[in-house]
Enzyme design. Sequence first.
Site, short mmCIF file in Angstrom:
data_model
loop_
_atom_site.label_atom_id
_atom_site.label_comp_id
_atom_site.label_asym_id
_atom_site.label_seq_id
_atom_site.Cartn_x
_atom_site.Cartn_y
_atom_site.Cartn_z
N HIS A 66 -60.73 -23.54 49.89
CA HIS A 66 -61.76 -23.07 50.81
C HIS A 66 -61.16 -22.74 52.17
CE1 HIS A 66 -61.81 -26.94 52.96
NE2 HIS A 66 -61.83 -27.54 51.77
N CYS A 104 -58.37 -31.18 48.96
CA CYS A 104 -58.67 -29.74 48.87
C CYS A 104 -57.50 -28.92 49.39
CB CYS A 104 -59.92 -29.41 49.67
SG CYS A 104 -61.46 -29.92 48.87
#
Length: 316
Positions: free
Chosen positions: A240, A256
Site C-alpha cells: 500500500h 506490510c
Amino acid sequence: MKKPQNLHIRVRNAESKAKQGQSSKRLLALLIFFSCLFLLYTAFVLDHYFFHFTDTFTEENAADASKAIHDSGPVYEGKAVSQQGTNIAQKGGALLPVDVTNRKHVEWLVVNSAIVHFYGEKKRYPVSLEELARSYPNNWISYVPKGMTYKRTSRSYTLFLAGNSLDARKGLVEILVYPSVHKLALSFHGRPIAVYSAATGKNGMPFSSSYVTERVVEPNGPGSPFGTRGLVLEQQVAIHGTNKPSSVGRSVSGGCFRLLNDHIEELYPFVPKGTLLKISDGAPAALSLPGAIPLVLTGKSLEGEKNPGTRYNWRR
C-alpha cells in the site's frame, strides 16, 4: 364402360402421384435431418480437435497453471506458479516472443495473467475482457488495454495484441520483494519490469510467499495511513501507499510493504488480482523497462474500485 375405366385410371394415377409426393417429402425430411447431424458432428470435431490443438491453453492446462496458486488454500507455502498452461496460440500456430521492454507487451502479460487467475477461482474463462475490469471486488484488472482482443472457445482462449499473440509459457507477472535492500519489483520470469523502494517489516516477513486477494483504491478513505492504493495479501498484510514517505526504504512496518503513493499508483494497474508475491534474497536484476512504468490511468475514474464499506486493519 370406357368412361368408368378412364375415371378409375385417373384415380389410380392421382393416388400414385400422391404417394410419390409423400415419399419425396419423407426423403427430403431425412436429407435435412442427416445434414443437420453432419453439421453438428463437424462443429464438434472442429471444436474438439482443431481448436484443441491451435488454442493450446486448455481447461486442463489452465487448472495446472492455477493449481499451485489455489489448491493449498489461501497460503502459497512457497510454491511457484506452474507455467504449463500459459502458451497462448496465434492463428497458424506462430507465437511472438514477449518483449518486456514494450509496454503493450507488459499490458498483454497482465491481462493474460488475470485470465489465468480468474480461471483458477471461477473454473471458467471470462465471457469478455470487460468482465475482468468490473467494480470492486471483481476488479481483476483496472482497464482493458486498447488493441487487445480475446477469443474464447469451450476449452481454451486466445488473447491477441494487434492481431498477434505472444508466448507466455515462461511465466505470469509476479511481485518479488527483496527485504535486504528494501526493494519491490514487478517481474516476469525473474526479469524486473519495474522496481520500487519499499518499507518492509521490522521483524521480518510473516510469510515467504502470498498472493493478491483484493485490489482497492483509497483503502480506509482519503488521507489514510495506507495511502491511495492497496494490494491486499494474506495475514492482514498489503502492499500500500503511505502518508509517511520518509519510512519508505527502511525496515519499519509491522509486516506490510509501503510504497510512495506515486509509485503504488503506477504499479497498481499492472498487478491483477491473484498475482503471486514471493520474498527473495539479494537484489533485483537490472530493469527491463527504461525508468518506471507509466501512469496509465491518468484521468480514468477509479470510483468503482473503492471499498468504503470496509475498515482495513493491516499491519502497519
